[in-house]
Design a protein around this motif. Structure first.
Motif, PDB file in Angstrom:
ATOM      1  N   THR B  77     -32.563  58.692 -36.762  1.00 38.42           N
ATOM      2  CA  THR B  77     -31.133  58.423 -36.957  1.00 38.42           C
ATOM      3  C   THR B  77     -30.826  57.980 -38.383  1.00 38.42           C
ATOM      4  O   THR B  77     -30.423  56.853 -38.646  1.00 38.42           O
ATOM      5  CB  THR B  77     -30.612  57.385 -35.928  1.00 38.42           C
ATOM      6  OG1 THR B  77     -31.080  57.755 -34.636  1.00 38.42           O
ATOM      7  CG2 THR B  77     -29.095  57.340 -35.895  1.00 38.42           C
ATOM      8  N   ASN B 247     -27.926  56.490 -30.182  1.00 41.45           N
ATOM      9  CA  ASN B 247     -26.792  56.949 -30.993  1.00 41.45           C
ATOM     10  C   ASN B 247     -25.810  57.875 -30.252  1.00 41.45           C
ATOM     11  O   ASN B 247     -24.606  57.668 -30.327  1.00 41.45           O
ATOM     12  CB  ASN B 247     -27.277  57.604 -32.286  1.00 41.45           C
ATOM     13  CG  ASN B 247     -26.285  57.450 -33.416  1.00 41.45           C
ATOM     14  OD1 ASN B 247     -25.717  56.372 -33.597  1.00 41.45           O
ATOM     15  ND2 ASN B 247     -26.039  58.516 -34.154  1.00 41.45           N
ATOM     16  N   PRO B 248     -26.280  58.900 -29.531  1.00 38.31           N
ATOM     17  CA  PRO B 248     -25.334  59.819 -28.879  1.00 38.31           C
ATOM     18  C   PRO B 248     -24.549  59.161 -27.752  1.00 38.31           C
ATOM     19  O   PRO B 248     -23.529  59.710 -27.313  1.00 38.31           O
ATOM     20  CB  PRO B 248     -26.239  60.920 -28.329  1.00 38.31           C
ATOM     21  CG  PRO B 248     -27.548  60.250 -28.120  1.00 38.31           C
ATOM     22  CD  PRO B 248     -27.674  59.289 -29.264  1.00 38.31           C
ATOM     23  N   SER B 332     -22.296  62.882 -33.440  1.00 43.72           N
ATOM     24  CA  SER B 332     -23.749  63.078 -33.571  1.00 43.72           C
ATOM     25  C   SER B 332     -24.192  64.218 -32.651  1.00 43.72           C
ATOM     26  O   SER B 332     -25.049  65.021 -33.018  1.00 43.72           O
ATOM     27  CB  SER B 332     -24.502  61.779 -33.278  1.00 43.72           C
ATOM     28  OG  SER B 332     -24.508  61.486 -31.897  1.00 43.72           O
ATOM     29  N   VAL B 333     -23.585  64.302 -31.482  1.00 48.78           N
ATOM     30  CA  VAL B 333     -23.933  65.368 -30.520  1.00 48.78           C
ATOM     31  C   VAL B 333     -23.383  66.719 -31.000  1.00 48.78           C
ATOM     32  O   VAL B 333     -24.070  67.748 -30.924  1.00 48.78           O
ATOM     33  CB  VAL B 333     -23.390  65.014 -29.111  1.00 48.78           C
ATOM     34  CG1 VAL B 333     -23.616  66.164 -28.138  1.00 48.78           C
ATOM     35  CG2 VAL B 333     -24.064  63.747 -28.595  1.00 48.78           C
ATOM     36  N   HIS B 357     -28.027  64.077 -29.394  1.00 50.04           N
ATOM     37  CA  HIS B 357     -27.991  63.861 -30.844  1.00 50.04           C
ATOM     38  C   HIS B 357     -29.060  64.620 -31.603  1.00 50.04           C
ATOM     39  O   HIS B 357     -29.046  64.652 -32.824  1.00 50.04           O
ATOM     40  CB  HIS B 357     -28.166  62.381 -31.130  1.00 50.04           C
ATOM     41  CG  HIS B 357     -29.508  61.881 -30.683  1.00 50.04           C
ATOM     42  ND1 HIS B 357     -29.977  62.082 -29.404  1.00 50.04           N
ATOM     43  CD2 HIS B 357     -30.500  61.235 -31.354  1.00 50.04           C
ATOM     44  CE1 HIS B 357     -31.190  61.555 -29.304  1.00 50.04           C
ATOM     45  NE2 HIS B 357     -31.528  61.042 -30.468  1.00 50.04           N
ATOM     46  N   GLU B 408     -32.288  65.925 -36.206  1.00 46.99           N
ATOM     47  CA  GLU B 408     -31.226  64.970 -35.845  1.00 46.99           C
ATOM     48  C   GLU B 408     -30.295  64.813 -37.041  1.00 46.99           C
ATOM     49  O   GLU B 408     -30.641  64.168 -38.030  1.00 46.99           O
ATOM     50  CB  GLU B 408     -31.828  63.605 -35.470  1.00 46.99           C
ATOM     51  CG  GLU B 408     -30.742  62.592 -35.122  1.00 46.99           C
ATOM     52  CD  GLU B 408     -31.276  61.209 -34.766  1.00 46.99           C
ATOM     53  OE1 GLU B 408     -32.474  60.951 -34.918  1.00 46.99           O
ATOM     54  OE2 GLU B 408     -30.445  60.378 -34.335  1.00 46.99           O
ATOM     55  N   THR B 410     -27.101  63.355 -37.305  1.00 44.69           N
ATOM     56  CA  THR B 410     -26.210  62.177 -37.266  1.00 44.69           C
ATOM     57  C   THR B 410     -24.744  62.548 -37.540  1.00 44.69           C
ATOM     58  O   THR B 410     -24.449  63.620 -38.057  1.00 44.69           O
ATOM     59  CB  THR B 410     -26.591  61.004 -38.209  1.00 44.69           C
ATOM     60  OG1 THR B 410     -26.012  61.215 -39.494  1.00 44.69           O
ATOM     61  CG2 THR B 410     -28.071  60.765 -38.284  1.00 44.69           C
ATOM     62  N   GLU B 411     -23.875  61.602 -37.239  1.00 43.25           N
ATOM     63  CA  GLU B 411     -22.428  61.801 -37.306  1.00 43.25           C
ATOM     64  C   GLU B 411     -21.849  61.686 -38.703  1.00 43.25           C
ATOM     65  O   GLU B 411     -20.659  61.916 -38.905  1.00 43.25           O
ATOM     66  CB  GLU B 411     -21.727  60.791 -36.382  1.00 43.25           C
ATOM     67  CG  GLU B 411     -21.749  59.327 -36.853  1.00 43.25           C
ATOM     68  CD  GLU B 411     -23.066  58.604 -36.604  1.00 43.25           C
ATOM     69  OE1 GLU B 411     -24.035  59.258 -36.165  1.00 43.25           O
ATOM     70  OE2 GLU B 411     -23.114  57.386 -36.855  1.00 43.25           O
TER      71      GLU B 411
END
Lengths: 442, 468
Positions: B77, B247-248, B332-333, B357, B408, B410-411
């Motif tokens: 992440t 995170n997700p 994130s997803v 995520h 991954e 991240t957003e």
């Protein structure tokens, strides 16, 4: 959507991305989550703050903590942090990287860890250092586990009662769950008792012994004969030390130790209410493969250039899983950089001078406090560096309150009814004179 | 990035200094007995202040961080680390606090802990948190200690095993071993989820609990989590949530609502605090109401955990507030699925469907496994990515797939960044088919190129003195 500074998504982006994924809404990305688990309604959190509001609020909270002149050590020391350090450690190439898995683009991190390992070896005299552990007490707990792993079949570890209480507590916690039996070596006359140590060793089954280089009373311990007695029982000697003081004091290696551990916070890391700090560990080379944590080694790249990599990884959790030497993954890498920059700036002379100033200041305070007639000596004539205890004639709480009102955090009371003081190079003669004056007002 | 080949020791010249200390105005203290002093001063470098600044600035320029570019390291992440967090953590009112100061002198710090406790409880559905653990694995160990305490309080000492899925992070079984628990592995199904039928026979009176992450390390939601939690609870065990993959679920699903009793959070992953080249992190552990009594006897770090990290995470939570929490999870997803769908024709996607995520490819379609068709391995792909200014994804984990590439995003990454990454990944796939030598020899443009790891392990040079 209102937008938020950390999220670059425009409505148009979201629409295009959803289309590629083949779903019609963000919520549909969670279609596989059983319905009952999706949180309905708002979370019980405050409303979003702007950056200036966050600063304002946390500034208010910081101001609720009064600024004190720190005359207490007990495992966390108020040494000076040179300005260079936060500038270097806040460089985002260091700060925002992770574990150097891709060595080709992590040579910066890998090189400072190699330098850090080299410096820890210099200070402790040990052969090998790892890349860091969480803090001093967990480093001692790792040493305890390591002693058991290195000596096979033995399940007892002895702890000196001279270790600071927070170190004992953490080692005891780890021991309880790891199935290690703890025995204790008492302190007699201000020093871990050699005869009691021999008596405990004679009971057998001892894998290791952890003793403090400087104990909870500030006394520099004499460990003559400890290594011989411990090695005769095929156990490991673990020295718990203050690495700043090791610039002048006899090293763990010179005492014959197998493992050296401690907290490297005194090497320029701010107090910060107890963390982040950094546990260090140095070992003799025969224990290299039993060591916990990351280790960086030097090698060459394809073109023959000097390069650095994470090495001996067969010890670690991501390879060995339940058979690993430890479960540690993230450690305290940035704090290792902090320590490395500090030691680069100070050098052998600077560190010696820090010890000189702290030691002279502490003895001056010690002698001036005794002159007030408000204390009795507890361990007369015992050598100390920057920290000492005295027995107050009045109730410690009253003295502490008086000192606090004058802006001093000092005279920390101990379990035995003593009070402890610590002086670093940051404390001036004027501050000490003022503190002594306040003591006398009692 | 340019190659800079110095160690600070090599800059050292006798008589140079980089420090400034006050004059000594104290009388000389009595000499420390000779027997307690070291024989020789440590051979630390002697360098000036500008030497130090230039040296470490040069070192930093051989490093890649989130602020440098896209860092899609799966399971880690690597989101943006907000700068206001750094400023508030450096406030002298916080950084000057001694850990043994009593509550009267630390009201502001204690308020931070209280507010964080409330916030994390709200986000996760847990009752209370301990902030002592300094990292994720440290949190796992603490959580397992709590699990054992719970059984001990009930007088049930037969529970010595912990169940861990075969897809779990390596820290899960390692933490269990440190905690004195025996690890029992449960297999995954072909769809990447825990095999509930394989779990059932493992559950008996010797099981202390089960560790899971959800979504799992393949980035897939464990859709049978309700059944799994019920089975484990029925057998008298507890459910542990490894928060590495939280995170997700931010703002969407709470572990407490899924039946987990204990969990940790990685503040350096989910809550935006910088990874620092491998720490400091923070791994606070949350427990459900019936376990709050098991917290007090457990002391896993010296003082109050990594307060400086907790402060940064608090600033992040204040910025997000209840208004933006859900965007963390959703974006994130969205980013992970967008990359997956854009590359799955060229990289093997072992399990179809919407991920969370992160997701895992099992190497290139042209993986070089067959002599007649050119191709390249996952390691080659990872190394080639470095040439294009991207950090590599996590590789060869999870162990379920031989050529795993775990991505991954991240957003905090823009569509443009994801598009650029996709374009490069497609280009690399084509190179693998047409001219795989480019990949085998990669990276080409980094300060060093594929260090000899075998040499490093066979002839360990672990400090400057060994190198001389």
């Amino acid at each position: 959507m209102a937008g938020f500074p950390y999220f670059p998504h425009t409505d148009k982006d979201i629409e295009a991305m959803l289309q590629r994924v083949g779903v019609s809404s963000l919520d549909e990305l969670y279609a596989d989550v059983p319905k009952g688990f999706l949180k309905r309604g708002k979370y019980a959190l405050p409303e979003s703050m702007s950056e200036s509001e966050v600063r304002e609020w946390l500034g208010q909270l910081a101001d609720m903590n009064p600024k004190m002149k720190v005359f207490v050590g007990a495992g966390a020391y108020d040494h000076y942090t040179p300005s260079v350090i936060p500038y270097i450690t806040s460089r985002s190439e260091f700060l925002t990287a992770y574990t150097p898995y891709q060595s080709e683009i992590s040579q910066g991190t890998l090189r400072y860890i190699f330098e850090y390992q080299s410096m820890i070896c210099e200070l402790t005299g040990m052969d090998i250092s790892n890349a860091s552990l969480y803090d001093g007490p967990t480093a001692a707990a790792e040493a305890m586990k390591m002693a058991v792993a290195c000596t096979k079949k033995k399940t007892r570890v002895l702890l000196s009662r001279g270790l600071f209480p927070h170190v004992l507590k953490v080692v005891e916690t780890y021991a309880r769950f790891h199935g290690v039996e703890i025995g204790y070596v008492p302190v007699m006359g201000g020093q871990t008792c050699p005869n009691c140590l021999r008596a405990e060793l004679a009971k057998g089954d001892v894998a290791g012994v952890i003793v403090p280089s400087i104990n909870r009373y500030g006394i520099i311990e004499d460990h003559s004969g400890f290594a011989e007695a411990i090695h005769a029982e095929k156990a490991l000697l673990v020295e718990y030390c203050d690495p700043s003081a090791l610039a002048v004091l006899k090293t763990p290696a010179e005492w014959g130790a197998d493992i050296a551990v401690g907290d490297a916070q005194p090497l320029g890391i701010p107090l910060c209410y107890g963390g982040p700090y950094i546990g260090f560990m140095g070992v003799r080379k025969e224990y290299m493969r039993k060591m916990p944590g990351r280790i960086v080694g030097q090698t060459v790249d394809r073109d023959g250039k000097r390069a650095y990599v994470l090495t001996l990884q067969a010890r670690e959790q991501h390879i060995r899983r339940e058979k690993a030497t430890s479960n540690i993954c993230s450690n305290e890498s940035l704090m290792a950089l902090w320590v490395t920059v500090y030691l680069s700036l100070m050098g052998p002379e600077g560190l010696r001078e820090v010890n000189r100033l702290s030691c002279d200041g502490a003895h001056y305070l010690h002698d001036e406090l005794l002159k007030t007639g408000c204390f009795e000596e507890v361990f007369p004539g015992k050598p100390f560096l920057k920290e000492f205890v005295l027995k107050p004639k009045e109730f410690p709480g009253l003295m502490q309150q008086r000192l606090e009102r004058a802006g001093f955090f000092a005279a920390l009371d101990t379990e035995e009814g003593y009070v402890s003081f610590c002086v670093t190079e940051k404390r001036t003669k004027a501050e000490i004179d003022e503190l002594v004056k306040r003591v006398k007002e009692g | 990035m340019k190659y800079y080949d110095k160690l600070v020791f090599e800059l050292s010249r006798k008589g140079r200094k980089g420090y400034s200390l006050p004059a000594n105005r104290f009388p000389s203290s009595p000499a420390i007995p000779e027997t307690l002093l070291r024989a020789e001063a440590p051979a630390l470098p002697e360098v000036s202040e500008p030497d130090v600044v230039r040296h470490y600035t040069n070192l930093s320029q051989m490093n890649f961080g989130v602020d440098t570019g896209f860092y899609p390291l799966g399971s880690c992440t690597m989101k943006y680390n907000p700068k206001v967090n750094e400023d508030v953590a450096a406030l002298p009112g916080f950084s000057g606090l001694h850990p043994l100061m009593h509550a009267g002198l630390t009201k502001g710090a204690l308020k931070v802990y209280q507010e964080m406790d409330k916030a994390l409880a709200a986000i996760t559905g847990m009752e209370a948190f301990t902030f002592d653990p300094c990292a994720g694995a440290h949190g796992e160990l603490t959580g397992l200690m709590i699990m054992r305490e719970y059984h001990r309080h009930r007088g049930d000492t037969a529970r010595t095993k912990v169940i861990v899925p075969d897809s779990a992070h390596g820290t899960n079984p390692a933490s269990a071993a440190v905690c004195g628990l025996e690890v029992v592995e449960v297999k995954s199904l072909a769809n990447g989820r825990v095999d509930v039928e394989a779990l059932k026979p493992l559950l008996d009176g010797t099981v202390a609990g089960m560790m899971m992450t959800n979504p799992n390390t393949l980035g897939l939601f464990e859709t049978q989590i309700r059944e799994i939690a019920a089975l484990v609870h029925e057998a008298g065990g507890l459910m542990y949530y490894d928060g590495a993959n939280m995170n997700p679920l931010m703002g969407v699903v709470r572990p407490g609502d899924m039946g987990f009793d204990i969990m940790h959070l990685n503040l350096h992953k989910t809550f935006s605090t910088p990874h620092g080249g491998g720490g400091p992190g923070a791994g606070p552990v949350g427990v459900a109401a019936h376990l709050v009594d098991c917290l007090p006897d457990i002391r896993v770090s010296g003082f109050h955990g990594n307060f400086g990290v907790i402060l940064r995470a608090y600033a992040y939570i204040l910025m997000l507030g209840r208004d933006h929490l859900k965007e963390v999870g959703q974006y994130s997803v969205l980013g992970a699925n967008y990359i997956k769908e854009s590359l799955k024709d060229l990289y093997k996607l072992p399990i179809e469907g919407v991920c969370k995520h992160e997701f895992v490819f099992d190497g290139l379609v042209n993986d070089g496994a067959h002599d007649d068709v050119p191709g390249a391995t996952t390691l080659d792909v990872a190394k080639r990515l470095l040439d294009f200014g991207f950090h590599a994804p996590t590789i060869y984990f999870p162990l379920l797939f031989h050529q795993a590439i775990m991505v991954e995003p991240t957003e905090t990454e823009s569509k443009e960044t994801l598009d650029a990454f996709i374009e490069v990944m497609r280009k690399i796939a084509l190179e693998a088919a047409e001219d795989p030598a480019i990949l085998h020899d990669a990276p080409h443009s980094t300060p060093v190129r594929r260090p000899d790891e075998t040499l490093a392990a066979r002839t360990p040079v672990l400090k400057y003195k060994d190198a001389q």
